[in-house]
Each structure stands twice: as C-alpha cells, then as structure tokens.
Design an enzyme around this catalytic site. Structure first.
Site, PDB file in Angstrom:
ATOM      1  N   GLU A 190      10.518   0.724  10.360  1.00  0.00           N
ATOM      2  CA  GLU A 190      11.286   2.234  10.806  1.00  0.00           C
ATOM      3  C   GLU A 190      11.056   3.234  10.608  1.00  0.00           C
ATOM      4  O   GLU A 190       9.931   4.222   9.274  1.00  0.00           O
ATOM      5  CB  GLU A 190      11.740   1.984   8.472  1.00  0.00           C
ATOM      6  CG  GLU A 190      13.332   2.737   8.505  1.00  0.00           C
ATOM      7  CD  GLU A 190      13.178   3.739   7.998  1.00  0.00           C
ATOM      8  OE1 GLU A 190      13.201   4.882   9.177  1.00  0.00           O
ATOM      9  OE2 GLU A 190      13.548   3.826   6.707  1.00  0.00           O
ATOM     10  N   GLU A 206      10.170  15.414  15.533  1.00  0.00           N
ATOM     11  CA  GLU A 206      10.198  15.345  14.504  1.00  0.00           C
ATOM     12  C   GLU A 206       9.797  16.231  13.356  1.00  0.00           C
ATOM     13  O   GLU A 206       8.659  16.472  13.748  1.00  0.00           O
ATOM     14  CB  GLU A 206      10.373  14.050  13.754  1.00  0.00           C
ATOM     15  CG  GLU A 206       9.981  13.531  12.315  1.00  0.00           C
ATOM     16  CD  GLU A 206      10.500  12.626  11.946  1.00  0.00           C
ATOM     17  OE1 GLU A 206       9.193  12.228  11.813  1.00  0.00           O
ATOM     18  OE2 GLU A 206      11.037  11.908  11.555  1.00  0.00           O
ATOM     19  N   LYS A 211       1.242  -0.650   0.161  1.00  0.00           N
ATOM     20  CA  LYS A 211      -0.484   0.033   0.086  1.00  0.00           C
ATOM     21  C   LYS A 211       0.831   0.972  -0.017  1.00  0.00           C
ATOM     22  O   LYS A 211       1.283   1.829   1.344  1.00  0.00           O
ATOM     23  CB  LYS A 211      -0.992  -0.580   1.587  1.00  0.00           C
ATOM     24  CG  LYS A 211      -1.847   1.089   0.918  1.00  0.00           C
ATOM     25  CD  LYS A 211      -2.905   1.589   2.169  1.00  0.00           C
ATOM     26  CE  LYS A 211      -2.026   3.006   3.058  1.00  0.00           C
ATOM     27  NZ  LYS A 211      -1.640   4.084   2.600  1.00  0.00           N
ATOM     28  N   CYS A 250      13.499  10.695   7.229  1.00  0.00           N
ATOM     29  CA  CYS A 250      13.496  10.386   8.635  1.00  0.00           C
ATOM     30  C   CYS A 250      14.603  10.043   9.005  1.00  0.00           C
ATOM     31  O   CYS A 250      15.223  10.623  10.335  1.00  0.00           O
ATOM     32  CB  CYS A 250      13.413   8.963   8.747  1.00  0.00           C
ATOM     33  SG  CYS A 250      13.904   7.645   7.369  1.00  0.00           S
TER      34      CYS A 250
HETATM   35  P1  NAI Z   1       1.591   8.447   7.990  1.00  0.00           P
HETATM   36  O1  NAI Z   1       2.775   7.738   8.929  1.00  0.00           O
HETATM   37  O2  NAI Z   1       0.559   8.688   8.527  1.00  0.00           O
HETATM   38  O3  NAI Z   1       1.972   7.662   6.600  1.00  0.00           O
HETATM   39  C1  NAI Z   1       3.223   6.579   6.913  1.00  0.00           C
HETATM   40  C2  NAI Z   1       2.141   5.672   6.103  1.00  0.00           C
HETATM   41  O4  NAI Z   1       1.234   4.909   6.717  1.00  0.00           O
HETATM   42  C3  NAI Z   1       0.919   5.732   4.620  1.00  0.00           C
HETATM   43  O5  NAI Z   1       1.464   4.550   3.458  1.00  0.00           O
HETATM   44  C4  NAI Z   1      -0.685   5.715   5.052  1.00  0.00           C
HETATM   45  O6  NAI Z   1      -1.100   6.051   4.664  1.00  0.00           O
HETATM   46  C5  NAI Z   1       0.112   4.651   6.260  1.00  0.00           C
HETATM   47  N1  NAI Z   1      -0.945   4.578   8.114  1.00  0.00           N
HETATM   48  C6  NAI Z   1      -1.162   6.199   8.084  1.00  0.00           C
HETATM   49  N2  NAI Z   1      -2.367   5.315   8.860  1.00  0.00           N
HETATM   50  C7  NAI Z   1      -1.666   4.262   9.420  1.00  0.00           C
HETATM   51  C8  NAI Z   1      -2.867   3.371  10.069  1.00  0.00           C
HETATM   52  N3  NAI Z   1      -3.882   3.607  10.625  1.00  0.00           N
HETATM   53  N4  NAI Z   1      -2.791   1.980   9.342  1.00  0.00           N
HETATM   54  C9  NAI Z   1      -2.099   1.015   8.516  1.00  0.00           C
HETATM   55  N5  NAI Z   1      -1.319   2.640   8.036  1.00  0.00           N
HETATM   56  C10 NAI Z   1      -1.967   3.707   8.008  1.00  0.00           C
HETATM   57  O7  NAI Z   1       2.833   9.794   8.286  1.00  0.00           O
HETATM   58  P2  NAI Z   1       2.332  10.802   7.777  1.00  0.00           P
HETATM   59  O8  NAI Z   1       0.916  11.313   8.348  1.00  0.00           O
HETATM   60  O9  NAI Z   1       2.138  11.460   6.618  1.00  0.00           O
HETATM   61  O10 NAI Z   1       3.222  11.703   7.603  1.00  0.00           O
HETATM   62  C11 NAI Z   1       3.383  12.662   9.803  1.00  0.00           C
HETATM   63  C12 NAI Z   1       5.008  12.278   9.788  1.00  0.00           C
HETATM   64  O11 NAI Z   1       5.421  11.673   9.841  1.00  0.00           O
HETATM   65  C13 NAI Z   1       5.427  13.616   9.359  1.00  0.00           C
HETATM   66  O12 NAI Z   1       5.669  14.554   9.525  1.00  0.00           O
HETATM   67  C14 NAI Z   1       7.135  12.671   9.938  1.00  0.00           C
HETATM   68  O13 NAI Z   1       7.236  13.060  11.180  1.00  0.00           O
HETATM   69  C15 NAI Z   1       6.861  11.609   9.915  1.00  0.00           C
HETATM   70  N6  NAI Z   1       7.425  10.128   8.744  1.00  0.00           N
HETATM   71  C16 NAI Z   1       8.370   9.271   8.810  1.00  0.00           C
HETATM   72  C17 NAI Z   1       8.487   8.752   7.428  1.00  0.00           C
HETATM   73  C18 NAI Z   1       9.492   7.650   8.051  1.00  0.00           C
HETATM   74  O14 NAI Z   1      10.384   7.946   6.599  1.00  0.00           O
HETATM   75  N7  NAI Z   1      10.354   7.260   9.073  1.00  0.00           N
HETATM   76  C19 NAI Z   1       7.622   8.771   6.493  1.00  0.00           C
HETATM   77  C20 NAI Z   1       6.698   9.389   6.265  1.00  0.00           C
HETATM   78  C21 NAI Z   1       5.785  10.466   7.555  1.00  0.00           C
END
Ligand code: NAI
Ligand code: MG
Length: 495
Positions: A268, A399, A193, A302
């Site tokens: 991660e 972050e 996904k 990240c």
């Molecule tokens: P997020 O963690 O919500 O999104 C990442 C993935 O998780 C997306 O594919 C999203 O659809 C999925 N997701 C979201 N809620 C979910 C759930 N309940 N169950 C399963 N999958 C789910 O990240 P978001 O909201 O876009 O960004 C928020 C913060 O997260 C950013 O500001 C950053 O600090 C952090 N982040 C860290 C990343 C990394 O590379 N470690 C990448 C993206 C965001």
C-alpha cells in the site's frame, strides 16, 4: 521523573514512557542482540522522548524463528477459528480500555492531535479488530462437481504462514491493526516492524496482545530501521509473505527483496489523489471537504486530496473558502486539546515538504496561504495552498506528504479526467457534484482504488482499500483482505 513521563497524563502512559522499551520476541520483552537502542523524538519539540531497542538482522532471525515455530508446530496451528476470533475481540476491548493511553502515546510520538488520534486512529483500530474477529469463523472454501467422471473437488483456505509486516509512521497503530487483524483472523503468525519514527503504540499493543491471550511467538514486534531490520525481514527466506505500507520507492525495494524466495507481497504505497469539485456541487461542503482532504493528519496521508481541481466559475470562491479554513486552523502541539494541526513527524519530513514547496515556488507556483514552516521549536508547517501551477510541475506530480495542496481550475470534463489520471499513482480520488450521472460516469473513468463522492477520507473496515498502478498491490480491509492472507488449496478426490 524523566521528561517523557511528565508528558503523559494516564498512569499507564507515564509508566510506559518511564523506561527504555524492549522488543517482543517469542512472548518475551528482550533487548536487541547488539544491545543497541535508538532515540524516538517528540515532533512538537524535537526533544528525545525515549530510547527503544534497535532491532537488526539477528533480532529478525530470532523473531522469524519464533513465528515459524508458533505456526508450524506451536499453539497457533492448533487454535480453532472461534478462539482466534475471541482473542481478537478481547484485543479490541483492551484497546478501548486503554484508548486514552494509546491516543496520548500516538500524539507524542507522531505529533498528531491527541483528539484525532482518539477519534480516528484508536477508534479505527478497535473497529478493525472487531471486524476481523468476525471473519475468523467465516473463512471457507467451495465444493465443485468436476467433469472427470468419478471425481469431486473442493478448496481449502489455509493461512500463508509467517508474515512480515512493515508499517509506516503516519497512522502507526491503525496500520498495525489493518495488518495484524486479518493475519491473525486467518491463522498466520507475524513479525511486525514499526516505523523507526513511531514505534511506541505498536509496542504498547504488544502488551495488549499478550493480555488478550495471543500465544507466545504468534506476534513478534521488532522496532528498528528500514535499511537494516526492514530489509532483513523482507529478504528473509523463512518469511512466506510480506505486507508493506509506505513509500513507492521502498515498495519497489521490498518487491525485489521478496523475489529471492518469491514471497507473496502486498503493498500500500503513495498517492497524489485528484479531488474534483464541479460548479454544481454543494460548494460549502466541497470546500470543507477539500480542506479536510489535505490538512487532516498534517497532510501525511497516502490518500490525501493533494491535487484539487475546481470547475472554473467556482474556482475563486473555493480558493477563498479553502484559504480561510487553512488560516484558521489552530496550530499547536498534538497534546493541546485545542490542536487542529500538529507538527510533521520529523525534521526529515519538514525538510522534504519545505524543499518541495520551495522548488514549486521557483517554478512559478504561488502560495495563496502558507508556503513555509511555522518556525521555532518543533516540525510545524503552515497549511499551504499553491495556485498558478501546471501539470508538469514537480509539486503537481510528486507526493509531498504535508499540508500542501495544488489547486487548478478546469473547464472540460474529458480533459479533467485525462489530467486526473495523468499520474503514476492511483490510490484514491474525490468527486463533488449534485449531478448523479456525472458522478457515476467519472467515478468509473478514474483509475483509483477508492473514489469518494461528496465525501472524503471515509474509511470502514468493510470497504476495501488499496491502489491501482504504482500505488500498490492488493486490497486491505473488506473480505478482499482475506485473499492477501490465505492460500487456496484445491483438493481432488476420486470417489
Ligand atoms: P518509508 O517508505 O521509508 O518508510 C515506511 C516503512 O518502511 C518504515 O517502517 C521504514 O522503516 C521501512 N523501510 C524503509 N526502507 C526499507 C527497506 N529498504 N526495506 C524494508 N523496509 C524499509 O517512508 P519515509 O522515508 O519515512 O517517507 C518518505 C515518503 O514516503 C513520504 O514523504 C511519503 O511520500 C511516503 N510515505 C507514504 C506512506 C503511505 O501511507 N503510503 C507512509 C509513509 C511514507
Ligand atoms: Mg525512507
């Protein structure tokens, strides 16, 4: 011609952007069961780029069933390792042949400079598939002389089964490659996904997977939102393992969802990396490294070096260099070949970054440069250096995920190590010094999955990557990733 088509330069890119994109289930491109689609935006303008089929629970069910069949009775179980390896190598070649298309789609979808997408994301994807192609034929077990008389033991390494993979938006294609490569090399089947902000390159990769000869049902790609499709995937009873990259907050939700059927979980997650400059470092290189460490990919990394610690006597010097580097960056839409800093991925991310910096300034932080959005069309935020911060401020602890670094001077190395580790995160760290002993001693003290010495953001498929503490569970890449995608079976024989 639709607006989006006109933005692409390659023939395949134009074609790809000319119609609503469907999802890949059991080798077929299909609409969502609900018939729904969702919009994907160009962050450089805020305009809609294209509509994409919106996967939800029912689509996840169909995809998991296809992956289950492909694993249990279907072609993948019967595909020998050398054929899996050849398919992965062929895939890397197809990514290379389509590199320009993938780079432009990534740039339009995520906002990042197209040149960077080509040099980092697409190049990293090719490297990863090639590295994992080699591993397909090298997964093995051990043989053991056991102490019970007459017995002989050995281990088999078997694929785990159906793997759910949830991908973030900051490196959409490369994160898909980091997860698909090892899953396929070791014989698993996948439901992937992509992030709702950036589903496009994963869908284009789906076409390349088919061209490379990945059998139907082995990789299913279901775009959709996290709360619906993502949640359904992570709780699904017929998924054996879930692999996730994204926020620590959602990492926790995924662990909870996975606990129902005790799926294997690899995560991660976020980071707040200390990047540490000693006065004895090559200051020019360290300053450039500090700038790249936070401004690369608009700071949406990240492992970004988001907490900069500089030994006091060089602090002003490094700040001056960093301010110059930030001010001189060419801020432009990613498709502009001269772009060095593109827009943030979404309006939500722009709001989030703006909010962090506003609250930081209210708490007493000073913006040496930047400190505000660019304004006008698109989600651009200025390169920002915050000084006059202390270790309790939100901007130092959380972050931010934008081009925002907090910078502090330090005097004492022991107190510095304490401050560097004073965070729930532990993904990465940087050390800049010409003193070998200092570098090695500090590298051991830092609680971080990756420590870069006199460099930053160097990645290699052979170098494992992952987090201590709340930055995650497991290591991607390197031989270590094989542990995340295999079960060990002990076999004991009475001779
Ligand atoms: P997020 O963690 O919500 O999104 C990442 C993935 O998780 C997306 O594919 C999203 O659809 C999925 N997701 C979201 N809620 C979910 C759930 N309940 N169950 C399963 N999958 C789910 O990240 P978001 O909201 O876009 O960004 C928020 C913060 O997260 C950013 O500001 C950053 O600090 C952090 N982040 C860290 C990343 C990394 O590379 N470690 C990448 C993206 C965001
Ligand atoms: Mg979220």
């Amino acid at each position: 011609m639709a607006v989006a088509e006109g933005l692409a330069k390659t023939r395949r890119g134009k074609e790809f952007l000319s119609a609503t994109r469907k999802m890949l289930i059991n080798g077929e491109w299909v609409d969502a069961a609900s018939g729904k689609t969702f919009p994907v935006y160009n962050p450089a303008t805020g305009e809609e780029l294209i509509q994409v089929a919106e996967g939800d629970k029912e689509d996840i069910d169909r995809a998991v069933a296809a992956a289950r069949r492909a694993f249990d009775e279907g072609p993948w179980a019967k595909t020998p390792p050398n054929v899996r390896g050849k398919i992965l190598w062929k895939l890397s070649q197809l990514v290379e042949e389509n590199a320009d298309t993938l780079a432009e789609i990534e740039s339009l979808d995520n906002g990042k400079p197209c040149t960077m997408a080509r040099a980092v994301d697409i190049a990293g994807t090719i490297e990863m598939f090639q590295y994992m192609a080699g591993w397909a034929t090298k997964v093995d077990g051990r043989t053991m002389e056991l102490s019970t008389p007459g017995t002989f033991g050995f281990t088999l390494r078997e694929p785990i089964g159906v793997v759910g993979q949830i991908i973030p938006w900051n490196f959409p294609l490369m994160m898909a490659a980091w997860k698909l490569g090892p899953a396929l090399a070791t014989g698993n089947t996948v439901v992937l996904k992509p992030a709702e902000q950036t589903p496009l390159t994963a869908l284009l990769l789906g076409e390349l997977l088919q061209e490379a000869g990945v059998p139907d049902g082995v990789v299913n790609i279901v775009p959709g939102y996290g709360e619906t499709a993502g949640a359904a995937l992570s709780a699904h009873p017929h998924v054996d393992k879930i692999a996730f990259t994204g926020s620590t907050e959602v990492g926790r939700l995924i662990m909870q969802a996975a606990s129902g059927t005790l799926k294997k979980v690899s995560l991660e997650l976020g980071g707040k990396a200390p990047n540490i400059v000693f006065a004895d470092a090559d200051i020019e290189a360290a300053t450039a490294g500090a700038a790249m460490g936070i401004f690369f990919n608009q700071g949406q990394v990240c492992c970004a070096g988001s907490r900069l610690y500089v030994e006091r006597k060089e602090f002003d010097n490094v700040m001056a260099g960093l301010a110059d580097a930030g001010k001189n960056m060419n801020i432009a839409p990613g498709m502009d070949p001269a772009c060095e800093l593109g827009p943030l991925v979404s309006d939500v991310q722009l709001e989030r970054v703006t909010g962090f910096v506003e609250r930081g300034k209210e708490a007493g932080a000073e913006a040496l440069i930047g400190g505000e959005p660019v304004g006008g069309k698109g989600y651009f935020y200025k390169p920002t250096v915050l000084t006059n911060v202390d270790e309790n401020m939100e901007v130092v602890r959380e972050e931010i995920f934008g081009p925002v670094v907090v910078a502090q001077p330090f005097d004492d190395i022991d107190d510095l190590a304490r401050q560097a580790n004073d965070t729930p995160y532990g993904l990465s760290a940087g050390i800049w010094t010409s003193d070998l002993s200092k570098a090695h001693t500090l590298a051991r003290k830092l609680k971080a999955g990756t420590v870069w010495i006199n460099c930053y953001n160097v990645f290699d498929p052979h170098l494992p990557f992952g987090g201590y503490k709340e930055s995650g569970i497991g290591r991607e890449m390197g031989p270590e990733v094989l542990d995340l995608y295999t079960e060990v079976k002990s076999v004991c024989v009475m001779l």
